[in-house]
Motif scaffolding. Structure first.
Motif, short mmCIF file in Angstrom:
data_model
loop_
_atom_site.label_atom_id
_atom_site.label_comp_id
_atom_site.label_asym_id
_atom_site.label_seq_id
_atom_site.Cartn_x
_atom_site.Cartn_y
_atom_site.Cartn_z
N VAL A 40 38.16 25.46 30.02
CA VAL A 40 39.61 25.25 30.05
C VAL A 40 40.30 26.14 31.07
CG1 VAL A 40 41.74 25.35 28.71
CG2 VAL A 40 39.66 24.45 27.66
N ASP A 41 40.00 27.43 31.06
CA ASP A 41 40.67 28.35 31.98
C ASP A 41 40.37 27.99 33.43
OD1 ASP A 41 41.78 29.72 29.90
OD2 ASP A 41 40.31 31.36 29.90
N ILE B 209 42.69 17.22 32.82
CA ILE B 209 41.62 18.03 32.22
C ILE B 209 41.09 17.31 30.99
CG2 ILE B 209 41.05 20.23 31.13
CD1 ILE B 209 43.23 21.50 32.86
N ALA C 297 43.49 22.87 38.65
CA ALA C 297 44.72 22.07 38.71
C ALA C 297 45.82 22.84 39.42
CB ALA C 297 45.15 21.67 37.30
N ALA C 298 45.95 24.12 39.10
CA ALA C 298 46.99 24.94 39.73
C ALA C 298 46.73 25.09 41.22
CB ALA C 298 47.04 26.32 39.06
N GLN D 296 43.76 16.47 27.89
CA GLN D 296 44.53 17.47 27.16
C GLN D 296 45.73 17.92 27.99
OE1 GLN D 296 42.71 21.66 27.33
NE2 GLN D 296 40.89 20.36 27.36
N THR E 293 52.29 24.51 35.49
CA THR E 293 51.66 23.60 36.45
C THR E 293 52.47 22.32 36.57
OG1 THR E 293 49.45 24.47 35.99
CG2 THR E 293 49.57 22.27 36.94
N HIS F 150 42.17 24.85 34.40
CA HIS F 150 43.59 25.13 34.68
C HIS F 150 43.75 25.74 36.07
CE1 HIS F 150 44.88 25.33 30.17
NE2 HIS F 150 44.69 24.10 30.60
N LYS F 151 42.82 26.61 36.45
CA LYS F 151 42.87 27.22 37.78
C LYS F 151 42.72 26.16 38.86
CE LYS F 151 41.04 31.75 36.39
NZ LYS F 151 39.86 32.67 36.47
N LEU G 49 48.46 19.81 30.12
CA LEU G 49 48.42 20.84 31.16
C LEU G 49 49.50 21.89 30.89
CD1 LEU G 49 48.05 18.43 34.19
CD2 LEU G 49 46.38 20.19 33.58
N PRO G 50 49.33 23.09 31.43
CA PRO G 50 50.34 24.14 31.24
C PRO G 50 51.68 23.72 31.85
CG PRO G 50 48.29 25.07 32.06
CD PRO G 50 48.14 23.59 32.17
N VAL H 193 36.98 18.05 34.61
CA VAL H 193 38.22 17.65 35.29
C VAL H 193 38.03 16.27 35.91
CG1 VAL H 193 39.72 18.17 37.26
CG2 VAL H 193 38.89 20.02 35.82
#
Length: 327
Positions: free
Chosen positions: A257-258, A250, A264-265, A93, A99, A261-262, A95-96, A74
Motif C-alpha cells: 500500500v505505501d 491501487i 501514484a503520487a 481502494q 493525491t 501510494h508513492k 487513494l489519499p 497497481v
C-alpha cells in the motif's frame, strides 16, 4: 552452528526486505511511452517495478478474473473506463486525499478510487494538402455528410475509439450513436489497426481525415517533421471533443500500500507531469505544469461534462459496434 543459523536469518530478512521494495504494475500504457518514466521512479525511490504490459481492456478483464489472487499492486490504465469498471467491481481502494486533490475533479474518480495522470483529447486529424480547416464540420456528427464518402479513416478496434463511442452513447443516447456509426459506415471509411496507422495513412494522402487521439500526430512528426497532417479540434462541448485520461488505481488486497501510494503520487509530481507534456505530448493534469506549446489549453478544448468513470460499459459499446457492422 550458531553462525550458520544467524546467516540464514540475515539472508531471510534481506530477501523479505527486497521483496517488500518491489511493486507489481499492470500497465495498459505502452512500454515505449512510459518505460523511461517507471525507471525514473525506481531511481528516485529505490522501489523496483515489475511491469506486465498489455492492452488496457484485456488487463482490466484479467484483473477482474484474478480477483483477490492477482499479483498486481497497481493498475496504470490507458483510459478511465477500465478504471471505472474495476472500481465498480470493488477491486480498487481509495487513494489519499492529498493525491486526489492534485487533479481537477472531472479527471478523477468521484469516489476517490482512481486519479487521472494525463489527458488525451479526441481530434480529427486531416491532410493539410487536401483539406482546409474551414471545410471541417464543427461537430463530429457532421462527418456523416455524404461529401465525406471515401475520404475517412478510423480504427474501430482501438480502445480510445471505443471509449469515444461509449461517451457518445452517454451524451446523445444509443439511438444517436447508432445513427452516427451507420452514417460513417455509409461513407465507406478505411479501417486501420490503430491511431498511428490512421495518421500514417493521412500522411500518404490515402485518406483526407481520420478520428484519433491528439498526440499521435506529434509522435509521427518526430520522425517526419514535414508530414502534411494537422489536428482539428471540434467545437467545445461536442462529443468529439472528449478528453479521456490515462490514470492509476491501487488494487484491493495489495500488501504494498505505501509503495503503491508513492507510485501514484510520483505520477502527479512535476517531473512526471512534465514528461507527459514534453515527451508524449499528452495534457498534464496538475496545475503549474505547462502544456506543450503546440496544443490548445484544456479549457479551450472544452471536453463535454461527463463522469469518466461511466465509460466503463465497454461490453455495451462492443455489442453496438457489432450490431452496426463496424466490428
Amino acid at each position: 552452528m550458531m553462525r550458520k543459523l544467524l546467516l540464514t536469518l540475515l539472508l531471510s530478512v534481506s530477501s523479505t526486505a527486497l521483496a517488500a521494495e518491489t511493486l507489481t504494475v499492470y500497465s495498459g500504457r505502452n512500454e515505449k511511452l512510459v518505460g523511461p518514466l517507471l525507471k525514473k521512479f525506481t531511481e528516485k525511490t529505490g522501489i523496483e517495478v515489475k511491469v506486465r504490459y498489455g492492452e488496457t481492456p484485456q488487463l482490466a478483464a484479467t484483473l477482474l478474473e484474478e480477483g483477490d489472487k492477482t499479483p498486481a499492486d497497481v493498475f496504470f490504465a490507458q483510459d478511465a473506463g477500465a478504471l471505472g469498471a474495476l472500481g465498480n467491481a470493488g477491486r480498487l481502494q481509495a487513494l489519499p486525499k492529498a493525491t486526489l486533490d492534485k487533479v481537477d475533479a472531472r479527471f478523477r474518480s468521484p469516489t476517490g478510487l482512481w486519479v487521472g495522470t494525463s489527458g488525451r483529447a479526441r481530434v480529427v486529424a486531416y491532410n493539410t494538402k487536401k483539406v482546409k480547416p474551414a471545410d471541417l464540420p464543427k461537430s463530429i456528427l457532421g462527418f456523416t455528410d455524404a461529401k465525406w464518402k471515401g475520404r475517412l479513416g478510423w480504427a474501430p478496434t482501438n480502445a480510445s475509439f471505443q471509449a469515444f463511442v461509449t461517451a457518445l452513447r452517454l451524451l446523445k443516447g444509443d439511438e444517436a450513436a447508432t445513427a452516427w456509426l451507420k452514417g460513417i459506415q455509409a461513407n465507406e471509411p478505411r479501417v486501420y489497426k490503430n491511431n498511428a496507422a490512421v495518421v500514417e495513412a493521412l500522411g500518404r494522402g490515402e485518406i483526407d481525415a481520420g478520428f484519433v487521439n491528439h498526440y499521435y500526430l506529434y509522435a509521427a512528426k518526430k520522425s517526419n517533421a514535414e508530414l502534411p497532417v494537422a489536428n482539428y479540434f471540434v467545437a467545445a462541448g461536442d462529443p468529439g471533443a472528449l478528453v479521456n485520461v490515462a490514470g492509476v488505481g491501487i488494487l484491493q488486497g495489495t500488501k504494498q500500500v505505501d509503495n503503491a501510494h508513492k507510485f501514484a503520487a510520483f505520477l502527479l509530481e512535476p517531473e512526471a507531469q512534465t514528461y507527459f507534456s514534453q515527451e508524449t505530448y499528452e495534457y498534464p493534469l496538475v496545475k503549474g505544469v505547462k502544456t506543450a506549446e503546440a496544443l490548445p489549453s484544456l479549457a479551450k478544448v472544452g471536453s463535454p461534462d461527463l463522469d469518466l468513470s461511466r465509460l466503463d460499459d465497454l461490453r455495451g459499446t462492443v455489442k453496438l459496434l457489432q450490431d452496426t457492422g463496424v466490428l
